[in-house]
Scaffold this active site. Structure first.
Site, PDB file in Angstrom:
ATOM      1  N   TYR A  17       0.853  -1.196   0.000  1.00 15.56           N
ATOM      2  CA  TYR A  17       0.000   0.000   0.000  1.00 15.56           C
ATOM      3  C   TYR A  17       0.883   1.239   0.000  1.00 15.56           C
ATOM      4  O   TYR A  17       1.866   1.323   0.742  1.00 15.56           O
ATOM      5  CB  TYR A  17      -0.876   0.005   1.264  1.00 15.56           C
ATOM      6  CG  TYR A  17      -1.710   1.264   1.421  1.00 15.56           C
ATOM      7  CD1 TYR A  17      -3.006   1.329   0.933  1.00 15.56           C
ATOM      8  CD2 TYR A  17      -1.180   2.397   2.050  1.00 15.56           C
ATOM      9  CE1 TYR A  17      -3.767   2.485   1.061  1.00 15.56           C
ATOM     10  CE2 TYR A  17      -1.933   3.557   2.183  1.00 15.56           C
ATOM     11  CZ  TYR A  17      -3.223   3.590   1.683  1.00 15.56           C
ATOM     12  OH  TYR A  17      -3.959   4.734   1.803  1.00 15.56           O
ATOM     13  N   GLU A  22      -3.431   7.732  -3.867  1.00 11.24           N
ATOM     14  CA  GLU A  22      -3.456   6.451  -3.163  1.00 11.24           C
ATOM     15  C   GLU A  22      -3.336   5.316  -4.172  1.00 11.24           C
ATOM     16  O   GLU A  22      -4.091   5.275  -5.150  1.00 11.24           O
ATOM     17  CB  GLU A  22      -4.764   6.307  -2.377  1.00 11.24           C
ATOM     18  CG  GLU A  22      -4.781   5.088  -1.475  1.00 11.24           C
ATOM     19  CD  GLU A  22      -6.136   4.889  -0.793  1.00 11.24           C
ATOM     20  OE1 GLU A  22      -7.168   4.874  -1.503  1.00 11.24           O
ATOM     21  OE2 GLU A  22      -6.160   4.744   0.440  1.00 11.24           O
TER      22      GLU A  22
END
Ligand code: GDP
Ligand code: MN
Length: 443
Positions: free
Chosen positions: A153, A241
């Site tokens: 991530y 993101e």
């Protein structure tokens, strides 16, 4: 002192003001009803990324099943990934109202792409981040699928507590990052970036290492992180993101998903990006409010709030909760208000059938109370207001604001009540037969 409910209302609004709220808890309710910062579809974000040297898969976009089939053939890839395009995450685990499960599908057969796209386009996809009924899918992305050996991530956020950008990463990607933050906070890594100095090689390298990229992959991941940071700055993003920020067995670091939010204040210098804004997923009322430069946030109570400024909005909602009421929405006038905007604001507020009373709470710093009062008067007259109205105007040009115009319009004018504690359901109901104004002097 604040009740849990009041604290909750405050939190909703603070989350809104501080989004992206990943670093704190995320507020589902606000997410469902409002949008803060321009958000683009994955395919649009990925185009920006690839134009700026960030590695993404080859892809086409389609808005019919036939086009999706064509695109799948044209890709000529070993495997294809078909992805529904909506402005919400969790698509992989989402469900369509066509019965199809999953907004992300992998297949080796282009014909299957066509069949799946038929069950996606025109249907609603519901995920953890959408309203219950889901969001209508108008487009799908048809991309070359790559094998993923590891999912990490990565995000870059403009974070208030860091006074600038912060890199956030976790070796545990692909999954819901809030869950990782809750269960394994030690697996969340942060690098605060000095916006004047920019990202340092050592920071990018350290993040790559923390994400678990080894050997030559470490340099590659660091290079991708730096490119993502440069893109973040260049496009005035508030958030980039990538989940998953993945690794392939062939030794490539690839951004498999993309979500970019943009600072609305930068619209004047990011014209190309803001021109891509697809408003079809907004609540119609939000679009209407935006046309008049008003910010509308839908909530689920019955008292409409008409305020100026996010801070006052929070305080107003807290007070309503504290007194046992529930805000139906709030409409933020902002500064530099014109009379016509006040009128439009009333029109929007009264169009909501949930609204049983309106509370106006205006602190006239930049705003001139006389303008607000005239706007309200005009709105009362022309819209034949059916619900009780409570008005507090304070500070600039207050005497003019309170002048005859307002008083003349009101049948049940009553200036005796002071204090926002009177703004409760009970009081509002008591005056439900007529239009009622009161003024509160905070000295
Ligand atoms: P989200 O569910 O909305 O976050 O959509 P994603 O784009 O993140 O896709 C969901 C999941 O599908 C990812 O976490 C991956 O595990 C998987 N996925 C997406 N693209 C590919 C791909 O090209 N290859 C493989 N093997 N899996 C993929
Ligand atoms: Mn994802």
């Amino acid at each position: 002192m604040a009740s849990p409910v009041a604290a909750h209302a405050g939190k909703l609004l603070r989350d809104l003001a501080l989004r992206p709220a990943f670093l704190s808890a995320r507020s589902q309710a606000v997410q469902l009803t409002s949008r803060r910062w321009l958000n683009l579809q994955e395919y649009q974000s990925k185009k920006l990324m690839s134009d700026n040297g960030v590695r993404v898969q080859r892809f086409f976009v389609a808005d019919t099943a036939d086009e999706a089939l064509e695109a799948a053939k044209r890709l000529n890839a070993k495997e294809i990934v078909l992805k529904a395009q909506i402005l919400a995450g969790g698509r992989g685990k989402g469900v369509f109202n066509s019965g199809l499960k999953g907004g992300v599908h992998l297949t080796k057969d282009p014909n299957v792409v066509g069949q799946l796209a038929k069950q996606m386009i025109g249907y609603n996809l519901a995920t953890k981040q959408t309203p219950k009924e889901g969001v209508k899918v108008n487009k799908v992305m048809v991309a070359e699928a790559l094998d993923i050996s590891r999912e990490t991530y990565l995000a870059i956020l403009m974070d208030r507590s860091c006074n600038g950008p912060v890199l956030v990463g976790s070796p545990q990607g692909g999954v819901d990052i809030e869950e990782v933050a809750a269960s394994n906070p030690e697996l969340i890594f942060k690098e605060q970036i000095d916006i004047f100095e920019g990202i340092k090689d050592s920071q990018a390298q350290r993040m790559a290492e923390n994400l678990g990229f080894l050997g030559p992959l470490k340099n590659q991941a660091a290079d991708q992180i730096k490119k993502l940071y440069n893109l973040f700055l260049k496009v005035d993003a508030t958030q980039v993101e990538v989940n998953p920020f993945g690794e392939t067995p062939e030794g490539q670091v690839v951004c498999f998903d993309a979500k970019i939010n943009f600072d609305d204040n930068a619209e004047f210098r990011q014209k190309d990006i803001f021109a891509m804004d697809d408003k079809s997923e907004n609540e119609p009322i939000e679009n209407e409010a935006a046309r008049y430069d008003l910010k509308y946030i839908g909530l689920d109570g019955n008292i409409a709030c008409f305020v100026n400024g996010a801070g006052l909005a929070m305080a107003t909602c807290d007070i309503i909760f504290l007194n046992g009421g529930k805000p139906a929405n709030f409409l933020d006038l902002g500064g530099g208000v014109k009379e016509a905007q006040v009128y439009q604001a009333f029109k929007l507020l009264t169009a909501d059938p949930k609204v049983e009373a309106i509370l106006v709470n205006i602190f006239g710093g930049i705003v001139n109370c006389a303008i607000i009062a005239n706007g309200i008067t005009k709105a009362c007259r022309e819209l034949e207001l059916k619900v009780p109205l409570v008005v507090r105007l304070e500070v600039t040009v207050i005497e003019q604001g309170r002048c005859m115009d307002l008083r003349q319009e009101t049948e049940n004018s009553n200036g005796n009540l002071t204090g926002l504690e009177h703004v409760t359901d009970q009081n509002v109901n008591k005056y439900a037969t007529g239009v009622f104004f009161f003024f509160f002097l905070c000295s």
